[in-house]
Design a protein around this motif. Structure first.
Motif, mmCIF file in Angstrom:
data_model
loop_
_atom_site.group_PDB
_atom_site.id
_atom_site.type_symbol
_atom_site.label_atom_id
_atom_site.label_comp_id
_atom_site.label_asym_id
_atom_site.label_seq_id
_atom_site.Cartn_x
_atom_site.Cartn_y
_atom_site.Cartn_z
ATOM 1 N N LYS A 178 0.831 -1.279 0.000
ATOM 2 C CA LYS A 178 -0.106 0.158 0.069
ATOM 3 C C LYS A 178 0.829 1.219 0.002
ATOM 4 O O LYS A 178 0.600 2.258 -0.877
ATOM 5 C CB LYS A 178 -0.812 0.004 1.437
ATOM 6 N N TYR A 180 4.015 1.537 -0.760
ATOM 7 C CA TYR A 180 4.840 1.709 -1.993
ATOM 8 C C TYR A 180 3.880 2.024 -3.217
ATOM 9 O O TYR A 180 4.528 2.837 -4.022
ATOM 10 C CB TYR A 180 5.586 0.194 -2.386
ATOM 11 N N ASP A 181 2.999 1.392 -3.450
ATOM 12 C CA ASP A 181 1.940 2.027 -4.674
ATOM 13 C C ASP A 181 1.606 3.391 -4.526
ATOM 14 O O ASP A 181 1.586 3.812 -5.392
ATOM 15 C CB ASP A 181 0.835 0.899 -4.552
ATOM 16 N N GLU A 182 1.343 3.853 -3.274
ATOM 17 C CA GLU A 182 1.007 5.292 -3.291
ATOM 18 C C GLU A 182 2.271 6.027 -3.613
ATOM 19 O O GLU A 182 2.244 7.232 -4.035
ATOM 20 C CB GLU A 182 0.495 5.536 -1.677
ATOM 21 N N MET A 184 4.624 5.278 -5.820
ATOM 22 C CA MET A 184 4.814 5.241 -7.302
ATOM 23 C C MET A 184 3.690 6.011 -7.879
ATOM 24 O O MET A 184 4.089 6.588 -8.973
ATOM 25 C CB MET A 184 4.773 3.592 -7.739
ATOM 26 N N ASN A 185 2.544 5.946 -7.378
ATOM 27 C CA ASN A 185 1.476 6.614 -8.193
ATOM 28 C C ASN A 185 1.902 8.178 -7.928
ATOM 29 O O ASN A 185 1.498 8.819 -8.938
ATOM 30 C CB ASN A 185 0.015 6.391 -7.239
ATOM 31 N N SER A 186 2.100 8.762 -6.918
ATOM 32 C CA SER A 186 2.645 10.095 -6.769
ATOM 33 C C SER A 186 4.017 10.452 -7.609
ATOM 34 O O SER A 186 3.793 11.789 -8.217
ATOM 35 C CB SER A 186 3.146 10.308 -5.454
ATOM 36 N N GLN A 188 4.123 8.975 -10.545
ATOM 37 C CA GLN A 188 3.538 8.815 -11.960
ATOM 38 C C GLN A 188 4.747 7.829 -12.719
ATOM 39 O O GLN A 188 5.156 7.755 -13.670
ATOM 40 C CB GLN A 188 3.423 9.752 -12.820
ATOM 41 N N ASP A 190 6.778 4.676 -14.106
ATOM 42 C CA ASP A 190 6.495 3.543 -15.222
ATOM 43 C C ASP A 190 5.947 2.107 -14.549
ATOM 44 O O ASP A 190 6.291 1.961 -13.611
ATOM 45 C CB ASP A 190 7.875 3.207 -15.914
ATOM 46 N N SER A 191 5.209 1.337 -15.428
ATOM 47 C CA SER A 191 4.845 0.269 -14.932
ATOM 48 C C SER A 191 5.965 -0.766 -14.493
ATOM 49 O O SER A 191 5.554 -1.765 -13.648
ATOM 50 C CB SER A 191 4.082 -0.373 -16.095
ATOM 51 N N TYR A 193 8.016 -0.293 -12.338
ATOM 52 C CA TYR A 193 8.512 -0.316 -10.805
ATOM 53 C C TYR A 193 7.424 -0.680 -10.072
ATOM 54 O O TYR A 193 7.449 -0.641 -8.849
ATOM 55 C CB TYR A 193 8.673 1.163 -10.647
ATOM 56 N N TYR A 194 6.508 -1.455 -10.683
ATOM 57 C CA TYR A 194 5.216 -1.820 -9.881
ATOM 58 C C TYR A 194 5.159 -3.270 -9.894
ATOM 59 O O TYR A 194 5.967 -3.877 -10.936
ATOM 60 C CB TYR A 194 3.817 -1.451 -10.420
#
Length: 332
Positions: A178, A180-182, A184-186, A188, A190-191, A193-194
């Motif tokens: 949770k 980490y994804d927040e 990465m979203n902030s 923007q 690249d995919s 890194y998910y």
């Protein structure tokens, strides 16, 4: 020759720890294969006269073709050898090249480890990419090695009552995805890194890993995990909340990780580099506060089937009108 996981593990364990890095371990290669579909963990071993040449990587199908490519796992890889004898290395490379062509591998992309400098075992093309930072854990007083800005942040985190806890897999992954994804979203991001749930679940049985939660009171403000082999501890993935960033939580985690690594007898904690090669890169600047030790991050490539590769480029250009300036141009 190509070997199965159990054989690769046995060979890897015979190699002295200072010659290898954690992300070359068959365990890590298998875990990392969960990062994307179609990544096949693969191990090549050449032995002669008691010496070993070991190369671990992922083989993937090239889209819309009957051919394949090779990439090192997320982080670092490349071949390692128990000797630098040029004749042995030449024989090993010839065997590897023959195997690659037999397996219809057109091209490969390798990220070498900055501390191992294992590009010396590679006979493809090698290019400097950027500097990385590592902490010498044999230093008597680690804080004395930090820049003033890093010391200040560690002390700030302590003053604000932040606490680092080394926790189990279950507790760590209750929080990490949770946060980490927040982040990465902030950014923007690249995919690339998910990471998937399957990737996170693959870490469940790994023993060479340390999971850290940094808490302010009972609130988790930073999550970081590290993996290791006999001598090297590697900074892997991390994320901090806005409060964690404000209170310098990640700085405290790195400091505590260095103390833990020193206690457990590791020789170095490798922090990695920035998000690009610029010396003023913010991430590189942050990491460089902990040490003046630098490693050269280099990348390598070799085209095993030149005619096929050239044909692929021509077809790509005809269809798309332009081509990316990277060896695996067909991968986003």
């Amino acid at each position: 020759m190509q070997v199965e996981y159990e054989k690769a593990k046995a060979v890897f364990n015979r190699i002295e720890s200072y010659r290898k890095c954690p992300s070359q371990d068959p365990n890590y290669v298998v875990i990392d294969a969960n990062r994307e579909k179609d990544l096949v963990p693969t191990f090549f071993v050449y032995e002669d006269g008691g010496e070993i040449y070991y190369h671990s990587f992922h083989v993937s199908p090239i889209p819309n073709s009957l051919y394949y490519d090779v990439q090192t796992p997320y982080g670092y890889g490349g071949p390692i050898s128990t000797t630098e004898d040029p004749l042995f290395l030449k024989r090993a490379w010839n065997a590897y090249s023959d195997w690659s062509r037999e397996k219809k591998i057109v091209v490969e992309f390798v990220r070498f480890h900055p501390i191992l400098e294992n590009w010396r075992f590679y006979q493809g093309e090698v290019f400097y990419d950027r500097d990385t930072v590592w902490i010498d854990l044999t230093t008597e007083n680690l804080m004395n090695e930090y820049q003033t800005r890093a010391k200040r942040k560690v002390r700030k985190a302590i003053k604000n009552d932040l606490v680092v806890q080394w926790v189990t897999y279950e507790e760590f992954f209750n929080h990490f995805p949770k946060v980490y994804d927040e982040v990465m979203n902030s950014l923007q991001a690249d995919s690339f890194y998910y990471f998937s749930d399957a990737y996170y679940k693959a870490w469940q049985t790994e023993k060479n890993v340390h999971f850290a939660l940094c808490k302010h009171e009972e609130e988790v403000v930073a999550t970081v995990f590290f993996y290791h082999n006999g001598s090297t501890m590697e900074y892997h993935l991390s994320a901090a909340t806005d409060l964690g960033k404000e209170l310098a939580a990640t700085s405290l985690v790195i400091h505590e990780a260095a103390l833990l690594g020193k206690q457990l007898g590791y020789k170095q904690l490798h922090l990695g580099g920035g998000t690009n090669s610029h010396t003023d890169n913010p991430l590189f600047f942050f990491k460089s506060g902990f040490s003046n030790r630098r490693g050269n991050f280099k990348i390598g490539k070799v085209i095993h089937l030149q005619a096929i590769y050239d044909q692929m480029k021509d077809e790509w250009l005809e269809k798309n009108g332009e081509i990316a300036n990277r060896v695996l141009f067909y991968r986003s």
